[in-house]
Design a protein around this motif. Structure first.
Motif, short mmCIF file in Angstrom:
data_model
loop_
_atom_site.label_atom_id
_atom_site.label_comp_id
_atom_site.label_asym_id
_atom_site.label_seq_id
_atom_site.Cartn_x
_atom_site.Cartn_y
_atom_site.Cartn_z
N ALA A 95 0.83 -1.21 0.00
CA ALA A 95 0.00 0.00 0.00
C ALA A 95 0.86 1.25 0.00
O ALA A 95 2.00 1.24 0.47
N THR A 125 -1.68 -1.96 -3.57
CA THR A 125 -2.45 -2.88 -2.74
C THR A 125 -1.53 -3.53 -1.73
O THR A 125 -0.36 -3.81 -2.03
N PRO A 132 -0.80 -10.56 -3.88
CA PRO A 132 -2.23 -10.27 -3.91
C PRO A 132 -2.96 -11.14 -4.94
O PRO A 132 -2.37 -11.60 -5.91
N LEU A 137 -9.08 -8.53 -7.44
CA LEU A 137 -8.97 -7.08 -7.51
C LEU A 137 -9.41 -6.51 -8.87
O LEU A 137 -9.83 -5.34 -8.94
N ASN A 160 -5.67 3.11 -3.54
CA ASN A 160 -5.24 1.94 -2.76
C ASN A 160 -6.38 0.94 -2.67
O ASN A 160 -7.51 1.31 -2.32
N LEU A 161 -6.08 -0.31 -3.02
CA LEU A 161 -7.09 -1.36 -3.04
C LEU A 161 -6.83 -2.35 -1.90
O LEU A 161 -5.74 -2.92 -1.81
N ARG A 163 -7.22 -5.98 0.07
CA ARG A 163 -7.07 -7.32 -0.52
C ARG A 163 -8.41 -7.90 -0.95
O ARG A 163 -8.49 -8.63 -1.93
N VAL A 218 -11.98 0.55 -1.45
CA VAL A 218 -10.95 1.09 -2.32
C VAL A 218 -10.88 2.60 -2.10
O VAL A 218 -11.89 3.30 -2.17
#
Length: 244
Positions: A95, A125, A132, A137, A160-161, A163, A218
């Protein structure tokens, strides 16, 4: 749409390829990425030596590896591929939240695009010790691109995603204080070395990127290039007016 991809994990990162597959739904994709990992490189640019670019096809995508920084890759790609509409940087393995905006090479590639008059979107991520699940995603990466790419007013966005995402939200950066510890140690030869570590002090604030990830959302944080403290500038001018 012409979509240029870059990153800081290097040309062979699985996150880069995952982003390329998602991005090609929206236009023509080309890749300019570092030949080796350049994590935490910040916005460094190479000025003391020439850069080399080598063609490196990736899974059917036109790609080139660069012996430079993420910002170098964005600059070279935009120069070579004239008319590119946007630079997508990532998907970073780890991240990039809050204060990481200052040292993130992933965000630097997107910022370099914005500085050069294009647009930049950085995507990251967390890993938590394992790669990941990019298949999980992908639908959310597509939703992010569907949201951000048509909006020409957003010049720079940090994404930023989590998990396992459950939705999307607009956020601000979580600017937190850190204790900035320096941890001493020794290598197998008995030579001293030091790890620079950080530990956040404050709790997570609602509406920030950290808060979003903690709640499975997200995070999309629109950023600006001008770091000027406008309130501080106005206050200083009032308190200390210069007449000469």
């Amino acid at each position: 749409m012409r979509i240029l991809l870059a990153n800081d994990d290097g040309i062979y990162s699985p996150g880069l390829l995952a982003l390329a597959h998602a991005a090609r739904r929206f236009g023509e994709v080309r890749i300019f990425a570092p030949d080796v990992e350049q994590s935490s490189m910040g916005h460094a640019i190479t000025h003391s030596r020439p850069l080399t670019v080598k063609r490196t096809p990736l899974d059917g995508f036109q790609a080139w590896r660069v012996n430079g920084t993420p910002a170098d890759c964005a600059a070279l790609g935009l120069n070579v591929w004239e008319g590119a509409d946007v630079v997508l940087s990532g998907i970073n393995l780890g991240a990039n939240l809050g204060n990481a905006a200052w040292h993130s090479g992933t965000l630097a590639a997107a910022r370099q695009a914005a500085l050069l008059g294009s647009r930049g979107i950085a995507l990251s991520t967390p890993t938590r010790g394992s790669e990941p699940d990019f298949a999980t995603l992908e639908p959310y990466v597509v939703r992010v691109l569907e949201t951000v790419l048509p909006d020409g007013t957003l010049r720079l966005v940090n994404v930023n995603l989590p998990r396992e995402p459950t939705g999307l939200c607009w956020t601000r950066l979580s600017i937190r204080h850190y204790d900035g510890r320096v941890v001493p140690g020794e290598d197998p030869m008995g030579r001293k070395h030091y790890w620079l570590t950080v530990h956040p002090i404050e709790e997570v604030e609602e509406g920030t990127d950290r808060w979003a990830l903690r709640h499975g959302l997200v995070s999309l944080s629109p950023l600006r290039l001008d770091p000027t403290d406008v309130d501080g500038l106005e206050a200083a001018a009032r308190q200390h007016p210069f007449s000469d």
